[in-house]
Design a protein around this motif. Structure first.
Motif, mmCIF file in Angstrom:
data_model
loop_
_atom_site.group_PDB
_atom_site.id
_atom_site.type_symbol
_atom_site.label_atom_id
_atom_site.label_comp_id
_atom_site.label_asym_id
_atom_site.label_seq_id
_atom_site.Cartn_x
_atom_site.Cartn_y
_atom_site.Cartn_z
ATOM 1 N N ILE A 26 -34.245 17.878 0.564
ATOM 2 C CA ILE A 26 -33.185 17.083 0.368
ATOM 3 C C ILE A 26 -32.346 16.993 1.797
ATOM 4 C CG2 ILE A 26 -30.635 16.881 -0.688
ATOM 5 C CD1 ILE A 26 -31.124 17.965 -3.171
ATOM 6 N N LYS A 110 -31.948 13.477 -14.510
ATOM 7 C CA LYS A 110 -30.532 13.121 -14.040
ATOM 8 C C LYS A 110 -31.063 12.059 -12.963
ATOM 9 C CE LYS A 110 -27.968 14.890 -16.587
ATOM 10 N NZ LYS A 110 -26.841 14.400 -17.094
ATOM 11 N N GLY A 111 -32.292 11.867 -12.739
ATOM 12 C CA GLY A 111 -33.116 10.696 -11.748
ATOM 13 C C GLY A 111 -33.465 12.084 -10.090
ATOM 14 N N VAL A 112 -32.835 13.194 -10.463
ATOM 15 C CA VAL A 112 -33.444 13.895 -9.229
ATOM 16 C C VAL A 112 -34.612 14.160 -9.046
ATOM 17 C CG1 VAL A 112 -32.852 16.447 -7.879
ATOM 18 C CG2 VAL A 112 -31.186 16.008 -9.564
ATOM 19 N N ALA A 113 -35.665 13.346 -7.328
ATOM 20 C CA ALA A 113 -36.899 13.666 -6.743
ATOM 21 C C ALA A 113 -37.475 15.298 -7.192
ATOM 22 C CB ALA A 113 -36.847 13.127 -5.835
ATOM 23 N N GLN A 117 -42.559 15.644 -4.381
ATOM 24 C CA GLN A 117 -41.823 13.890 -3.817
ATOM 25 C C GLN A 117 -41.174 13.897 -2.493
ATOM 26 O OE1 GLN A 117 -39.496 12.229 -6.836
ATOM 27 N NE2 GLN A 117 -39.736 9.954 -6.092
ATOM 28 N N LEU A 118 -39.808 15.138 -2.346
ATOM 29 C CA LEU A 118 -38.875 15.422 -1.571
ATOM 30 C C LEU A 118 -40.266 15.491 -0.536
ATOM 31 C CD1 LEU A 118 -35.803 16.390 -3.087
ATOM 32 C CD2 LEU A 118 -36.255 14.622 -1.707
ATOM 33 N N ILE A 121 -42.164 13.275 1.266
ATOM 34 C CA ILE A 121 -41.293 12.219 1.867
ATOM 35 C C ILE A 121 -41.123 12.846 3.457
ATOM 36 C CG2 ILE A 121 -38.779 10.787 2.172
ATOM 37 C CD1 ILE A 121 -39.276 10.338 -1.249
ATOM 38 N N GLY B 14 -30.321 5.068 -11.785
ATOM 39 C CA GLY B 14 -30.923 6.349 -12.340
ATOM 40 C C GLY B 14 -30.864 7.290 -12.276
ATOM 41 N N LEU B 15 -31.030 6.671 -10.229
ATOM 42 C CA LEU B 15 -31.724 7.782 -9.176
ATOM 43 C C LEU B 15 -30.377 8.617 -9.124
ATOM 44 C CD1 LEU B 15 -33.931 5.676 -7.506
ATOM 45 C CD2 LEU B 15 -34.568 6.929 -9.215
ATOM 46 N N ASN B 16 -30.894 9.624 -8.348
ATOM 47 C CA ASN B 16 -29.685 10.603 -8.232
ATOM 48 C C ASN B 16 -29.937 11.607 -6.557
ATOM 49 O OD1 ASN B 16 -27.358 12.056 -8.070
ATOM 50 N ND2 ASN B 16 -27.827 13.104 -10.459
ATOM 51 N N CYS B 17 -28.692 11.934 -5.311
ATOM 52 C CA CYS B 17 -28.738 12.233 -3.973
ATOM 53 C C CYS B 17 -30.235 12.886 -4.261
ATOM 54 C CB CYS B 17 -28.303 13.110 -4.212
ATOM 55 S SG CYS B 17 -27.903 14.321 -2.852
ATOM 56 N N PRO B 18 -30.848 12.998 -3.217
ATOM 57 C CA PRO B 18 -30.970 12.207 -2.515
ATOM 58 C C PRO B 18 -31.568 11.157 -2.169
ATOM 59 C CG PRO B 18 -32.470 13.543 -1.215
ATOM 60 C CD PRO B 18 -32.275 13.491 -3.019
ATOM 61 N N LEU B 19 -32.327 10.668 -3.267
ATOM 62 C CA LEU B 19 -32.837 9.266 -3.754
ATOM 63 C C LEU B 19 -32.031 8.163 -2.824
ATOM 64 C CD1 LEU B 19 -34.973 10.425 -6.458
ATOM 65 C CD2 LEU B 19 -35.964 10.361 -4.318
ATOM 66 N N LEU B 22 -33.059 7.758 0.734
ATOM 67 C CA LEU B 22 -34.171 7.364 1.335
ATOM 68 C C LEU B 22 -34.837 6.066 0.768
ATOM 69 C CD1 LEU B 22 -35.476 11.127 -0.269
ATOM 70 C CD2 LEU B 22 -34.113 10.840 1.388
ATOM 71 N N GLN B 26 -36.566 3.412 3.439
ATOM 72 C CA GLN B 26 -37.653 3.005 3.436
ATOM 73 C C GLN B 26 -37.599 1.421 3.302
ATOM 74 O OE1 GLN B 26 -39.429 5.080 0.361
ATOM 75 N NE2 GLN B 26 -39.970 7.089 1.675
#
Lengths: 171, 78
Positions: A26, A110-113, A117-118, A121, B14-19, B22, B26
């Motif tokens: 992160i 919860k939309g965490v990558a 995926q991280l 990136i 709906g996206l959470n840290c750090p998306l 990022l 981008q």
């Protein structure tokens, strides 16, 4: 664009559980997005985070403070904390796998990558990934099991990079 | 608030840290200097993070506002 010298972040990733895999990736991906120069030194249990396939799990038995929550059901049910005594967590077969799968589900909801995926990136944004040569020798890792672009080095390699860092963290 | 014209928009709901950061980075890196990006997010932490990102990268956060659980940002590429 920032005309002054780019800030530099130097990280050591030393832990290989799923929860501890998050902070280095992160911070590294975000720092790169903030136009910083980033390097991560993967050592000891952090080294498998460079494997082509990441198999990190959570280890609830080593972290009694970890809240145990369900990734399904009503919102109230999901917010409930399940006090699983350590003596049980340590002895139920498959508990770790179950906790890992629950955590992955909660994160995704919860939309965490994902870690993959991280990491992707990080690679795309030019983060230096340095695998610890000594750890490789000790645990019998081969260079071809890691993703493309990994460099290998030791303490001096990291320190040379970290000597000019604005931020250095051991994780 | 509604009068700002933008060149591109990004949905980070709906996206959470750090998306959100990022994806914002981008997207903006592919835009031209002076163009404006509108970002919508639902992550309450994105307010502080977007301010910090904008300060560090010197992309100008023209304005941002909150409407219930929806956070809207307008960023000008520098």
């Amino acid at each position: 664009m920032n005309t002054s010298k780019r800030k530099r972040l130097a990280l050591i990733a030393s832990k290989g559980t799923l929860d501890w895999a998050y902070p280095p990736f992160i911070l590294a991906s975000t720092a790169a997005a903030m136009n910083m120069e980033v390097g991560i030194f993967f050592t000891f249990y952090g080294l498998p985070l460079l494997n082509k396939k990441i198999d990190a799990k959570v280890a609830p038995q080593t972290n009694p403070a970890m809240p145990m929550k369900m990734p399904f059901g009503s919102e109230n049910f999901q917010n409930m904390e399940w006090p699983i005594p350590n003596i049980l967590a340590n002895n139920i077969p498959g508990y770790e796998t179950m906790a890992t799968s629950f955590m992955k589900k909660s994160f995704a909801k919860k939309g965490v990558a994902s870690i993959e995926q991280l990491r992707e990136i990080c690679v795309e944004s030019g983060v230096r990934l340095i695998g610890c040569q000594m750890t490789m020798s000790v645990f019998g890792f081969e260079p071809d099991q890691f993703i493309e672009g990994v460099e290998f080095g030791g303490a001096a390699t990291f320190l040379e990079f970290a000597a000019d860092a604005d931020i250095s963290l051991f994780i | 608030m509604n009068t700002i014209t933008y060149d591109q928009e990004l949905d980070c709901r709906g996206l959470n840290c750090p998306l959100p950061i990022l994806k914002t980075n981008q997207t903006i890196s592919k835009m031209d200097v002076g163009q404006i990006l509108k970002v919508e997010a639902s992550d309450p932490g994105s307010v502080s993070d977007m301010l910090a990102w904008s300060k560090q990268t010197e992309n100008e956060l023209i304005t941002h506002h909150v409407n219930g659980e929806l956070y809207t940002y307008y960023i000008k590429k520098s």
